[in-house]
Design a protein around this motif. Sequence first.
Motif, short mmCIF file in Angstrom:
data_model
loop_
_atom_site.label_atom_id
_atom_site.label_comp_id
_atom_site.label_asym_id
_atom_site.label_seq_id
_atom_site.Cartn_x
_atom_site.Cartn_y
_atom_site.Cartn_z
N ASP A 1 36.66 -1.44 24.40
CA ASP A 1 38.08 -1.57 24.05
C ASP A 1 38.95 -1.60 25.30
O ASP A 1 40.11 -1.16 25.28
CB ASP A 1 38.51 -0.45 23.11
CG ASP A 1 38.09 0.93 23.58
OD1 ASP A 1 37.65 1.07 24.74
OD2 ASP A 1 38.20 1.89 22.79
N ASN A 2 38.43 -2.14 26.41
CA ASN A 2 39.18 -2.20 27.66
C ASN A 2 40.55 -2.84 27.47
O ASN A 2 41.57 -2.33 27.95
CB ASN A 2 38.39 -2.99 28.70
CG ASN A 2 37.49 -2.11 29.55
OD1 ASN A 2 37.89 -1.04 29.98
ND2 ASN A 2 36.27 -2.56 29.78
N ALA A 3 40.58 -3.99 26.80
CA ALA A 3 41.84 -4.71 26.65
C ALA A 3 42.84 -3.91 25.81
O ALA A 3 44.04 -3.87 26.12
CB ALA A 3 41.60 -6.08 26.00
N ALA A 4 42.35 -3.26 24.76
CA ALA A 4 43.24 -2.47 23.90
C ALA A 4 43.79 -1.26 24.65
O ALA A 4 44.96 -0.90 24.49
CB ALA A 4 42.49 -2.03 22.64
N VAL A 5 42.95 -0.61 25.46
CA VAL A 5 43.40 0.53 26.26
C VAL A 5 44.50 0.11 27.22
O VAL A 5 45.55 0.76 27.35
CB VAL A 5 42.21 1.15 27.04
CG1 VAL A 5 42.69 2.12 28.10
CG2 VAL A 5 41.26 1.86 26.07
N THR B 1 38.50 -10.15 31.32
CA THR B 1 38.55 -9.24 30.17
C THR B 1 39.94 -8.67 29.97
O THR B 1 40.43 -8.56 28.84
CB THR B 1 37.55 -8.09 30.37
OG1 THR B 1 36.26 -8.63 30.66
CG2 THR B 1 37.48 -7.21 29.13
N VAL B 2 40.59 -8.27 31.07
CA VAL B 2 41.94 -7.72 31.04
C VAL B 2 42.77 -8.47 32.08
O VAL B 2 42.40 -8.55 33.26
CB VAL B 2 41.96 -6.22 31.36
CG1 VAL B 2 43.39 -5.68 31.36
CG2 VAL B 2 41.10 -5.44 30.35
N THR B 3 43.88 -9.03 31.66
CA THR B 3 44.70 -9.84 32.57
C THR B 3 45.48 -8.95 33.54
O THR B 3 45.84 -7.81 33.23
CB THR B 3 45.66 -10.72 31.77
OG1 THR B 3 46.43 -9.90 30.87
CG2 THR B 3 44.90 -11.76 30.96
N GLY B 4 45.74 -9.50 34.71
CA GLY B 4 46.33 -8.73 35.78
C GLY B 4 47.72 -8.21 35.51
O GLY B 4 48.15 -7.23 36.13
N ASN B 5 48.47 -8.84 34.61
CA ASN B 5 49.81 -8.34 34.29
C ASN B 5 49.78 -6.97 33.64
O ASN B 5 50.81 -6.30 33.56
CB ASN B 5 50.55 -9.34 33.39
CG ASN B 5 49.86 -9.53 32.05
OD1 ASN B 5 48.67 -9.85 32.00
ND2 ASN B 5 50.59 -9.36 30.97
N LEU B 6 48.59 -6.55 33.15
CA LEU B 6 48.46 -5.25 32.51
C LEU B 6 47.95 -4.17 33.46
O LEU B 6 47.94 -2.99 33.09
CB LEU B 6 47.51 -5.34 31.31
CG LEU B 6 47.89 -6.31 30.19
CD1 LEU B 6 46.82 -6.32 29.12
CD2 LEU B 6 49.24 -5.94 29.59
N VAL B 7 47.51 -4.56 34.65
CA VAL B 7 46.83 -3.62 35.55
C VAL B 7 47.74 -3.25 36.71
O VAL B 7 48.30 -4.11 37.39
CB VAL B 7 45.53 -4.24 36.09
CG1 VAL B 7 44.82 -3.28 37.05
CG2 VAL B 7 44.60 -4.61 34.93
#
Length: 506
Positions: A196-200, A230-236
């Motif tokens: 659930d990486n993206a959801a977290v 898997t997770v886009t950079g705008n979220l990190v």
Amino acid sequence: MAQAIDAADVAALIQDGAQVISSGSGGGLVEPDGVFQAIEQAFLEGGHPRDLTYVHALGMGDRKTRGTNRFAHQGMVRRVIGGHWIWSPEMLRLAEENEIEAYCFPSGAISLLFREIGARRPGLITHVGLGTFADPELGGGKCNARTHEDLVEKVSFDGRDYLRYKPFGVDVGIIRGTYADADGNVSCVEEPADLDNAAVAMAARNSGGIVIAQVRERVASGSLRPREVTVTGNLVDYVLVVPDQQQTYRGGYDLSLAGLADAPQDPIAGESDTLRRIVARRAADELFEGAVINFGFGMSAGVAEIIARNGTSDRYWVTIEQGIHGGELMMGDLFGIAARPMAIVPSTQQFDLYSGGGLDITFLGMAEMDAEGNVNVSQLGGQMTGPGGFIDISQGARKVVFCGRFDAKGTQTSVEDGKLLVRQHGQYPKLIDRVASVTFSGPEALARGQEVIYVTERATFRLAQDGVEIIEIAPGIDLERDVLAAMEFTPIVRNPALMRSDIFDH
């Protein structure tokens, strides 16, 4: 652009009292243990961050120091919400001694709640957990005397009941991948799962919190293929590089576990425990061609071993809740991973599949079963263990096959000439008047129209409208002496058949 940080910088990003969520699963799967270790070290050296709320969907840890164990220090956490607890004995101790507020919810409900928080919706509204210990009428997931706040409520729509798992603010989301590029995009391409990486990440960012990503390597912008992100950079916000990051607790990186390479196929050993082998063989009789199936951890995993040994995997569509489709399932503490999977999807997507009825059949463990057909796997010997994905899976499958021993501690049996002989009954019956904790609700299953089978080495039962019915007994077993007299409730007895004698062959 995500900022690179060192381990020494991690703890300063987390305030006392913060609400922290993370991805990760058993066996070290996608576990951001480098971040956890940095937080733990700061607390042990300086007492901060402290009084954290920590939420995780799937169990993490090695029963010693890693995973959730990193947070298991008095004063470090004030509240823990988890789907599985057994990988951290010290955290269990804190819960049992009322040192923390402890909640236990279905793993899928937690993962999907992260998604709902990220979308700013009013929590997760679902049937998952109805009639179980997560239901407010049966405790609402509270695990000790210190835990009082109601985090789940019962709601109704169009005359049907649901549970609403309430949303909460997220200050810090912790995720893990293999690579992060210079723009902060995170890829799990060489990991055995996405979980659930993206959801977290979405839950933390859209709550106004921060996202810390642990990766093995930082790479140049544009070097990740778009479909590998898997997770886009705008979220990190922050990236911690851990060059010696391990794919699992087994160490190193085995690309076959990510579906990127072939590996020599290890011979599959037959189940050495006679009673477990009998149960798995009988349970496997419930399989049918083309079924979409799931296996749980423990005794029920023996069915997966039978399929693999028989070379019949291509007859079924095998899934596990970590997001795996197909492949050769790993066993033991690495259960939840497969070598050479045919597909890997986010665990949130997998739980949606299960919740919506996409499973034809599931094989799950059974610690206790009672007269209503209820099953307990979440509280054993007075100790909370947590259901993992058990509730999400069992409430959505069209057919549920529970696998368990008839009794426990001191049982002495032998198999002779295709017959099962009971030399001594166990001290603890497992077919009892009332289970200690309802992880699966028989009455709810009947209302949903599910087919439910309970397999033990001595007898097989099914859930009927008028109760639990015994439908088979093992050859060599005396129905009255070895079954009925050793149960705490009286099942329906119509005309039970004999289990196939070849199930009892060595």
